[in-house]
Motif scaffolding. Structure first.
Motif, PDB file in Angstrom:
ATOM      1  N   SER A 189       0.838  -1.191   0.000  1.00  0.00           N
ATOM      2  CA  SER A 189       0.000   0.000   0.000  1.00  0.00           C
ATOM      3  C   SER A 189       0.875   1.243   0.000  1.00  0.00           C
ATOM      4  CB  SER A 189      -0.904   0.006   1.231  1.00  0.00           C
ATOM      5  OG  SER A 189      -0.141   0.269   2.398  1.00  0.00           O
ATOM      6  N   PHE A 190       0.240   2.374  -0.274  1.00  0.00           N
ATOM      7  CA  PHE A 190       0.947   3.651  -0.232  1.00  0.00           C
ATOM      8  C   PHE A 190       1.528   3.866   1.166  1.00  0.00           C
ATOM      9  CE2 PHE A 190       1.080   8.329   0.112  1.00  0.00           C
ATOM     10  CZ  PHE A 190       1.966   8.576  -0.928  1.00  0.00           C
ATOM     11  N   GLN A 191       0.737   3.570   2.213  1.00  0.00           N
ATOM     12  CA  GLN A 191       1.217   3.726   3.590  1.00  0.00           C
ATOM     13  C   GLN A 191       2.414   2.821   3.855  1.00  0.00           C
ATOM     14  OE1 GLN A 191      -2.038   3.605   2.760  1.00  0.00           O
ATOM     15  NE2 GLN A 191      -3.246   4.874   4.131  1.00  0.00           N
ATOM     16  N   ASP A 192       2.387   1.583   3.338  1.00  0.00           N
ATOM     17  CA  ASP A 192       3.516   0.666   3.513  1.00  0.00           C
ATOM     18  C   ASP A 192       4.776   1.233   2.865  1.00  0.00           C
ATOM     19  OD1 ASP A 192       1.927  -1.180   4.851  1.00  0.00           O
ATOM     20  OD2 ASP A 192       1.578  -2.412   3.064  1.00  0.00           O
ATOM     21  N   ASP A 193       4.625   1.792   1.664  1.00  0.00           N
ATOM     22  CA  ASP A 193       5.772   2.384   0.980  1.00  0.00           C
ATOM     23  C   ASP A 193       6.329   3.576   1.751  1.00  0.00           C
ATOM     24  OD1 ASP A 193       5.684   0.502  -1.034  1.00  0.00           O
ATOM     25  OD2 ASP A 193       4.902   1.870  -2.564  1.00  0.00           O
ATOM     26  N   VAL A 194       5.436   4.383   2.328  1.00  0.00           N
ATOM     27  CA  VAL A 194       5.894   5.528   3.125  1.00  0.00           C
ATOM     28  C   VAL A 194       6.649   5.038   4.354  1.00  0.00           C
ATOM     29  CG1 VAL A 194       5.138   7.489   4.559  1.00  0.00           C
ATOM     30  CG2 VAL A 194       4.134   7.129   2.285  1.00  0.00           C
ATOM     31  N   LEU A 195       6.115   4.034   5.044  1.00  0.00           N
ATOM     32  CA  LEU A 195       6.799   3.492   6.222  1.00  0.00           C
ATOM     33  C   LEU A 195       8.152   2.910   5.855  1.00  0.00           C
ATOM     34  CD1 LEU A 195       3.753   1.889   8.034  1.00  0.00           C
ATOM     35  CD2 LEU A 195       5.225   3.705   8.955  1.00  0.00           C
ATOM     36  N   HIS A 196       8.224   2.218   4.722  1.00  0.00           N
ATOM     37  CA  HIS A 196       9.500   1.646   4.270  1.00  0.00           C
ATOM     38  C   HIS A 196      10.503   2.766   3.954  1.00  0.00           C
ATOM     39  CE1 HIS A 196      12.326  -1.076   2.405  1.00  0.00           C
ATOM     40  NE2 HIS A 196      12.362  -0.275   1.357  1.00  0.00           N
ATOM     41  N   GLU A 197      10.043   3.769   3.238  1.00  0.00           N
ATOM     42  CA  GLU A 197      10.909   4.895   2.872  1.00  0.00           C
ATOM     43  C   GLU A 197      11.346   5.671   4.115  1.00  0.00           C
ATOM     44  OE1 GLU A 197      13.000   7.263   0.142  1.00  0.00           O
ATOM     45  OE2 GLU A 197      11.819   5.487  -0.350  1.00  0.00           O
ATOM     46  N   LEU A 198      10.483   5.735   5.100  1.00  0.00           N
ATOM     47  CA  LEU A 198      10.756   6.466   6.331  1.00  0.00           C
ATOM     48  C   LEU A 198      11.957   5.875   7.063  1.00  0.00           C
ATOM     49  CD1 LEU A 198       9.471   8.799   7.952  1.00  0.00           C
ATOM     50  CD2 LEU A 198       8.170   7.084   9.185  1.00  0.00           C
ATOM     51  N   ASP A 253      13.783   3.113   9.976  1.00  0.00           N
ATOM     52  CA  ASP A 253      13.710   2.951  11.429  1.00  0.00           C
ATOM     53  C   ASP A 253      14.116   4.207  12.192  1.00  0.00           C
ATOM     54  OD1 ASP A 253      12.803   0.347  11.154  1.00  0.00           O
ATOM     55  OD2 ASP A 253      14.803  -0.546  11.347  1.00  0.00           O
ATOM     56  N   ASP A 254      15.132   4.925  11.711  1.00  0.00           N
ATOM     57  CA  ASP A 254      15.595   6.111  12.433  1.00  0.00           C
ATOM     58  C   ASP A 254      14.518   7.190  12.504  1.00  0.00           C
ATOM     59  OD1 ASP A 254      18.031   4.934  12.921  1.00  0.00           O
ATOM     60  OD2 ASP A 254      19.082   5.974  11.294  1.00  0.00           O
ATOM     61  N   ASP A 286       5.621   4.274  21.294  1.00  0.00           N
ATOM     62  CA  ASP A 286       6.572   3.311  20.749  1.00  0.00           C
ATOM     63  C   ASP A 286       6.450   3.266  19.228  1.00  0.00           C
ATOM     64  OD1 ASP A 286       4.170   1.980  20.364  1.00  0.00           O
ATOM     65  OD2 ASP A 286       4.663   0.287  21.658  1.00  0.00           O
ATOM     66  N   ALA A 287       7.234   2.395  18.598  1.00  0.00           N
ATOM     67  CA  ALA A 287       7.234   2.297  17.133  1.00  0.00           C
ATOM     68  C   ALA A 287       5.864   1.889  16.593  1.00  0.00           C
ATOM     69  CB  ALA A 287       8.303   1.312  16.662  1.00  0.00           C
ATOM     70  N   THR A 288       5.157   1.017  17.315  1.00  0.00           N
ATOM     71  CA  THR A 288       3.832   0.587  16.861  1.00  0.00           C
ATOM     72  C   THR A 288       2.856   1.761  16.861  1.00  0.00           C
ATOM     73  OG1 THR A 288       4.231  -1.651  17.665  1.00  0.00           O
ATOM     74  CG2 THR A 288       1.932  -1.027  17.282  1.00  0.00           C
TER      75      THR A 288
END
Length: 166
Positions: A5-14, A16-17, A29-31
């Motif tokens: 999804s678009f949100q998944d791509d944003v989270l991936h691009e974002l 961990d840091d 927390d991260a969740t």
């Protein structure tokens, strides 16, 4: 396997840091940060799609510029910033109403959500560009610009992962 999804791509691009930075900003927390980001990105995408559906000229230009292939060589000096600047401006205009809506939905202060949106705008632009370049904009004509056969809403829907609208 389904497409992210678009949100998944944003989270991936974002990464961990930045996710950790947003979690600290939100005091969670991260969740919790991931959930807030998903709600925020979903609201921004919906507002952007709504503006596209009414054929907003500014949104049309911003989407067309994001969908354009990157300039090459000397032409990139300063030129590449124009499209990003236009889309960044459109997203910035959406940030206040989106922050208010997300705040109402989540209970997070609007000022905090606004700060999260500021951190997300460059990430959103990177994901828009990658999705447009990756063939999500099949309603595009030559050079990736929206064609007469596909409307702005269709192109943006494809970039955001909504597919061609009926």
């Amino acid at each position: 396997m389904s497409e992210p999804s678009f949100q998944d791509d944003v989270l991936h691009e974002l990464g961990d840091d930045r996710l950790t930075e947003i979690a600290a900003l939100l005091g969670t927390d991260a969740t919790g940060a991931r959930e807030t980001i998903e709600v925020t990105v979903g609201a921004m995408a919906a507002d952007l799609q709504q503006k596209a559906d009414v054929e907003d000229d500014e949104v049309r230009q911003a989407v067309a510029e994001v969908a354009e292939p990157p300039l090459q060589g000397v032409a990139t000096f300063g030129g590449g910033l124009l499209g990003g600047g236009l889309m960044a401006g459109v997203l910035a205009k959406l940030s206040k109403p989106v922050a208010a809506a997300v705040s109402k939905k989540t209970g997070i202060p609007a000022a905090t959500v606004s700060r999260v949106i500021e951190l997300l705008i460059p990430v959103l632009m990177a994901v828009f560009a990658k999705r447009a370049a990756g063939g999500k904009g099949t309603a595009a004509g030559a050079g990736g610009a929206p064609s007469a056969g596909g409307g702005l809403g269709d192109l943006l829907g494809q970039i955001l992962g909504g597919g061609k609208r009926k």
